[in-house]
Enzyme design. Structure first.
Site, PDB file in Angstrom:
ATOM      1  N   MET A   1      -7.679   0.237 -10.682  1.00 49.77           N
ATOM      2  CA  MET A   1      -8.159   1.384  -9.773  1.00 49.77           C
ATOM      3  C   MET A   1      -9.158   2.689 -10.711  1.00 49.77           C
ATOM      4  SD  MET A   1      -5.659   2.366  -7.262  1.00 49.77           S
ATOM      5  CE  MET A   1      -3.898   2.671  -7.908  1.00 49.77           C
TER       6      MET A   1
ATOM      7  N   GLY B   1      -1.980  -7.763  -1.782  1.00 47.65           N
ATOM      8  CA  GLY B   1      -2.207  -8.296  -3.424  1.00 47.65           C
ATOM      9  C   GLY B   1      -0.864  -7.373  -4.977  1.00 47.65           C
ATOM     10  N   GLY B   2      -1.500  -8.721  -5.514  1.00 48.48           N
ATOM     11  CA  GLY B   2      -0.777  -7.974  -7.021  1.00 48.48           C
ATOM     12  C   GLY B   2       0.858  -7.991  -6.424  1.00 48.48           C
ATOM     13  N   ASP B   3       1.498  -7.026  -7.448  1.00 49.81           N
ATOM     14  CA  ASP B   3       2.561  -6.289  -6.252  1.00 49.81           C
ATOM     15  C   ASP B   3       3.293  -5.376  -6.219  1.00 49.81           C
ATOM     16  OD1 ASP B   3       5.784  -6.804  -7.774  1.00 49.81           O
ATOM     17  OD2 ASP B   3       5.713  -5.240  -7.241  1.00 49.81           O
TER      18      ASP B   3
ATOM     19  N   LYS C   1      -8.205  -1.597   3.092  1.00 53.51           N
ATOM     20  CA  LYS C   1      -8.675  -0.172   2.731  1.00 53.51           C
ATOM     21  C   LYS C   1      -9.410  -0.290   2.120  1.00 53.51           C
ATOM     22  CE  LYS C   1      -3.964   1.006   2.934  1.00 53.51           C
ATOM     23  NZ  LYS C   1      -3.234   1.797   1.535  1.00 53.51           N
TER      24      LYS C   1
ATOM     25  N   ASP D   1      -3.879  -7.643   3.377  1.00 51.60           N
ATOM     26  CA  ASP D   1      -4.447  -6.023   2.855  1.00 51.60           C
ATOM     27  C   ASP D   1      -6.391  -6.825   2.038  1.00 51.60           C
ATOM     28  OD1 ASP D   1      -3.290  -3.974   2.278  1.00 51.60           O
ATOM     29  OD2 ASP D   1      -3.099  -4.395   0.432  1.00 51.60           O
TER      30      ASP D   1
END
Ligand code: SAM
Length: 255
Positions: free
Chosen positions: A179, A95-97, A64, A42
């Site tokens: 977001m 990314g992240g969890d 994306k 990603d």
């Protein structure tokens, strides 16, 4: 079954890569990257982590980006299954969890429905880590007893938005918006309309964990305007704990 288990050919590991600094990946995540034959990556995954991949590993960009490369989720699911069926050790690096606004469960289901062995390596989620990198705890004893992580992807009033903003205000928890920069004006207006104090401290932390991390602080009533100056990705923190950004900020400027 431990997370440090050797990757088997024909299997998939969904690895949460943390907010962008490879140093925030887990030991299990790094071990999976080191063993992978194929990595599906990603745009929010830590780019430096790819240095741990084998030189012969195939790296597939499945970004994306809102206004750039866009790989549909169905295509990513298909790639996971196709590569695993070809006998590859597949790592999905996100990314992240992967299970926090990460569509990780959709990928897990795609694998299990295709009979592909799959496991999950949780990651450090930006929802907690990005505020922490700016010196903001999402909870603090005596100040706030919980936190709510919400998506700002669809604005209040949109038919796909099922959030209860009145309930969020009533919860007295710290609000962490992911977001949410684009729709911050509508989100803050909705919170104000449901009685959240206009002076509630807020902070936007952009590119957390990257060398160009930025922290912008303002009262709730002004945070959307201040956020216009930020670059994605960014996390917005709303609540008394956002005041703490001021504690670490001077130290981060000089170190
Ligand atoms: C699709 S969500 C994925 C969240 C991810 N699964 C997680 O647990 O961190 C993307 C959002 O995460 C937040 N985000 C991820 N990485 C970030 C970073 N390094 N700095 C600030 N915000 C970040 C932003 O709100 C961004 O819009």
């Amino acid at each position: 079954m431990g997370t440090l288990e050797t990757l088997r050919p024909g299997s998939v590991v969904l690895v949460g890569g943390g907010p962008g600094d490879a140093g925030l990946m887990t030991v299990a995540g790094r071990a999976a990257v080191e063993q992978a034959d194929v990595l599906l990556v990603d745009h929010l995954a830590p780019a430096d982590a790819l240095a741990w991949a084998r030189p012969d590993a195939q790296v597939v960009d499945v970004a994306k980006l809102p206004r750039g490369t866009f790989t549909p989720q169905e295509r990513i699911n298909e790639l996971l299954v196709t590569h695993a069926r070809a006998g590859h050790r597949v790592v999905r690096l996100k990314g992240g969890d992967g299970f926090v606004f990460g569509r990780g469960m959709e990928e897990l289901l795609a694998c299990t429905e295709a009979g592909i062995p799959v496991r999950v390596v949780p990651g450090v989620s930006s929802s907690v880590a990005v505020p922490a990198l700016a010196g903001i705890p999402v909870t603090h004893r005596g100040l706030v007893q919980g936190f709510s992580v919400i998506s700002g992807h669809v604005p209040p009033g949109h038919p796909d938005n099922r959030l209860d903003y009145a309930g969020l205000v009533a919860s007295r928890t710290t609000l962490v918006v992911l977001m949410g920069v684009k729709h911050l004006p509508e989100i803050t207006a909705e919170l104000l309309a449901h009685g959240l104090d206009a002076d509630t401290p807020a902070a936007v932390v952009a590119r957390g964990g990257h060398p160009d991390q930025q922290v912008h602080s303002a009262p709730l009533a002004d945070i959307a305007t201040v956020a216009l100056a930020t670059v994605a990705p960014a996390v917005t923190v709303i609540g008394e704990v956002a005041r703490f950004a001021a504690v670490l900020a001077p130290l981060q400027e000089t170190h």
